[in-house]
Design an enzyme around this catalytic site. Structure first.
Site, short mmCIF file in Angstrom:
data_model
loop_
_atom_site.label_atom_id
_atom_site.label_comp_id
_atom_site.label_asym_id
_atom_site.label_seq_id
_atom_site.Cartn_x
_atom_site.Cartn_y
_atom_site.Cartn_z
N GLU A 1 0.87 -1.27 0.02
CA GLU A 1 -0.07 -0.01 -0.06
C GLU A 1 0.81 1.23 -0.02
O GLU A 1 1.60 1.22 0.83
CB GLU A 1 -0.77 0.03 1.35
CG GLU A 1 -2.15 0.44 1.42
CD GLU A 1 -2.81 0.42 2.58
OE1 GLU A 1 -2.46 1.43 3.54
OE2 GLU A 1 -3.05 -0.82 3.14
N GLU B 1 -4.55 9.65 10.58
CA GLU B 1 -2.80 9.08 10.95
C GLU B 1 -2.54 9.84 12.46
O GLU B 1 -2.77 10.93 12.83
CB GLU B 1 -1.89 9.74 10.13
CG GLU B 1 -2.22 9.46 8.53
CD GLU B 1 -2.72 8.04 7.94
OE1 GLU B 1 -2.20 7.08 8.71
OE2 GLU B 1 -3.45 7.90 7.02
#
Ligand SMILES: Cc1ncc(COP(=O)(O)O)c(C=O)c1O
Lengths: 254, 397
Positions: free
Chosen positions: A45, A56
């Site tokens: 990914e 995140e």
């Protein structure tokens, strides 16, 4: 390579998938991808860095910032991916504004032309994903949906029915970041998601022990991000340490 | 021209958020629908608005300002609301809703610190744990507000990521919320974010416009010709505009921060004028007008006032600008500072730097003939919080 082909191959060997996340543009990305693949990563990914990555934690935020500081952008991203010489599924993970700004048709066509076969968009809800889904179908790309410990009932069923490639099970409430345990919610989630599509668990996975436990719990794969990004960020003995960590985690999936 | 269908304003708005937050947005939407017309909720909110916040706020006829600019200028005195800005209208409503929903913890982002203070006030008053995310750059320029929040028992968490201003504080609040979504309400401070936030915040702020309508009729026997409000996320603007939206005879001016100029560098705009020059994009859960580079990376914004320093704007305002119902304008830092001094000197009111943008537009447009006779300006807050940064800017002269 399509995601389904990879999972079929792994199924025949009775192996779980080791899916590795790194952010493009942070460090020597082509070199890093080769290291990951050689060490046994089944799917990579590749993050396309966005300035405001709300899903995140600090580790990946810092990686994204380094990538942006290095000048990574969508044009360079696709050019770089096109030049990668690897025979595994490559996925793009990014935030919706970058896709939207390029244009959904162009973005998905660029994916197809550069060899990307799956898209993960952590800030795109099922409610808003219809158009991108159509563009993905036109370009033979899988749109991977995320489900979480609070995704339940009918909502879970609809997301599962719209997923292709694999379903991304978010292991716990929170942002990305390496942890060393497996939450109870993770196992419950694996049990709750009923589908023929492979299930991969991500967020917080960093060790062989976690991989073993999650595989035992019934998942078809795991996604490792922050633990790899930590190594890249350290700048210290990166290739050897990435190689060792991927091998170690992958050994727990065999 | 109002809500077309749920959560969308034309092509704008929507719910571009991580899946983990979807159930919380649905829960909030359901709770709001359940309570907003409930007599018990309305009664309690009225009590807070009147006896705690000090509503209604006056609509003040500013004589000397009117004389100077040759218009009848009225100031809607949100600066007199408890906490010093319109922000409390929203925090009272949302905190009460959160309480009815059984949430025990409030989180919020803040730029100028005004929304943080308004959240800390309701957190203290309603006995809820309160954590405020604030960019370190803003903490420096709004030190007094940091101390106020702490006095009120809130915890202020410095945000060091990105540009260290409002947009990063929102990112960090969202990260908190994805982690603690089960017991926490994210008390967003403007008409931004994913549905239902832009509609909820607008409804709670529209008390400003509803009062204004009654007050101007009482004083002038008619509605105003134009209304001017500063626009960051857009909550004070839509709050005063909302009841007048269907009456197209009234011109609505949304004044954004023109900052140091209308240019941009590679990663930053020198202004915060997303309605005026932003492009379609997705930021913080909604499709709206945003400041971005050709790839869709969000540009940092810039303004002398922390409260307008934001790269996006509420989706309903983006829609109203697109259909030309509102008129987006700008006032530069320099024009704003001049207006800040002017109101202080000729009316004895020190305005917030944010609100001074709206006043600056009066000065800019007074001769152009576009304002009509009766002008209402939303004086969204008072300027005490800005004294230190103005002193610093002007070199203690
Ligand atoms: C006094 C004042 N006015 C205006 C604003 C801008 O917010 P909005 O555009 O949502 O009204 C702020 C934000 O902090 C503020 O403190």
């Amino acid at each position: 390579m399509r995601i389904a082909d990879k999972f079929n191959e792994l199924n025949r060997r009775d192996e779980g998938a080791m899916i590795a996340y790194v952010c493009a543009g942070d460090g020597d990305t082509p070199g890093i991808v080769h290291t990951l693949v050689n060490a046994g990563a089944d799917i990579v990914e590749l993050g396309l860095p966005f300035s405001d990555p709300v899903a995140e934690g600090p580790t990946i935020q810092a990686s994204i910032q380094r990538a942006l500081d290095n000048g990574m952008n969508t044009d360079r991203y696709f050019a770089m991916v096109k030049d990668l010489d690897v025979n595994i599924p490559l996925l793009v993970m990014t935030y919706y504004n970058l896709i939207f700004k390029r244009g959904l048709k162009k973005f998905t066509a660029d994916c197809r032309d550069s060899g990307i076969t799956g898209i993960i968009v952590p800030d795109l809800s099922m409610e808003e994903s219809g158009e991108l889904e159509e563009c993905c179908i036109d370009n033979e790309i899988d749109l991977i949906y995320l489900v979480t410990p609070v995704t339940k009932g009918e909502r879970l069923d609809s997301i599962v029915s719209r997923s292709s490639g694999f379903i991304y099970l978010v292991s716990r409430l929170g942002v990305t970041g390496a942890r060393d345990d497996v939450a109870v919610s993770t196992k419950e989630l694996i049990n709750r998601v009923k589908t023929d599509i492979p299930k991969a668990v991500g967020f917080g996975i960093s060790s062989r022990e976690q991989a073993v436990e999650i595989r035992k719990g019934g998942a078809d794969g795991i996604i490792v991000g922050s633990a790899l990004v930590d190594i890249i960020g350290s700048g210290h003995d990166v290739t050897n340490r990435l190689d060792a960590l991927v091998r170690q985690i992958k050994s727990g999936l065999k | 021209m109002k809500n077309q269908f749920k959560g969308k304003f034309g092509q704008f708005g929507g719910q571009f958020i991580p899946e983990v937050l979807m159930p919380a947005h649905k829960e909030l939407e359901a709770a709001y629908e359940q309570w907003k017309n409930d007599p018990r909720f309305i009664k309690e909110l009225d009590y807070y608005r009147r006896d705690f916040a000090g509503r209604p706020s006056p609509l003040y006829y500013a004589r000397r300002l009117s004389k100077k600019y040759g218009h009848k200028v009225y100031l809607k005195r949100e600066d007199l609301i408890h906490g010093g800005a319109h922000k409390l209208n929203n925090t009272l409503g949302q905190a009460l809703l959160a309480k009815y929903m059984g949430k025990r913890r409030l989180i919020a982002e803040t730029g100028a610190g005004q929304h943080g203070v308004a959240t800390a006030i309701v957190g203290a008053n309603m006995g809820m744990t309160t954590q405020i995310y604030m960019g370190v750059k803003d903490m420096e320029r709004q030190r007094m507000n940091v101390y106020r929040m702490e006095l009120l028992g809130a915890k202020v968490i410095p945000v060091t990521s990105g540009s260290q201003t409002l947009k990063d504080a929102i990112n960090e609040a969202m990260r908190d919320w994805v982690t603690n979504v089960e017991d926490t309400h994210y008390l967003i401070g403007s008409v931004v974010g994913a549905h239902p936030f832009p509609s909820i915040v607008r409804d709670f702020q529209s008390v400003i416009g509803i009062e204004t309508e009654a007050q101007i009729i009482e004083q002038e026997g008619r509605l105003p010709d134009s209304i001017i409000a500063c626009t960051g996320g857009g909550s004070n603007a839509i709050g005063i505009f909302y009841p007048f939206i269907d009456n197209t005879e009234i011109d609505l001016f949304a004044v954004e921060a023109g900052g140091m100029g209308m240019q941009s560098t590679k990663t930053a705009a020198l202004h915060s004028a997303s309605l005026c020059v932003g492009e379609d994009g997705i930021l913080h859960g909604a499709r709206t007008k945003i400041l971005q580079d050709p790839y869709g990376q969000i540009l940092e914004s810039c303004s002398v006032s922390a409260g307008l320093d934001y790269s996006g704007v509420g989706p309903q305002l983006a829609y109203l600008a697109q259909i030309k119902r509102i008129k987006p304008r700008t006032a530069s830092d320099k024009e704003t500072l001049a207006a800040f001094h002017e109101l202080s000197e000729i009316e004895g009111i020190i305005p917030a730097l944010e609100s001074a943008h709206a006043l600056a537009y009066l000065a800019k447009a007074a001769d152009k003939g576009e304002l009509g006779e009766i002008v209402v300006i939303n004086l969204s807050g008072r300027g005490d919080k800005d004294l230190e940064s103005v002193l610093k800017l002007e070199g203690n002269k």
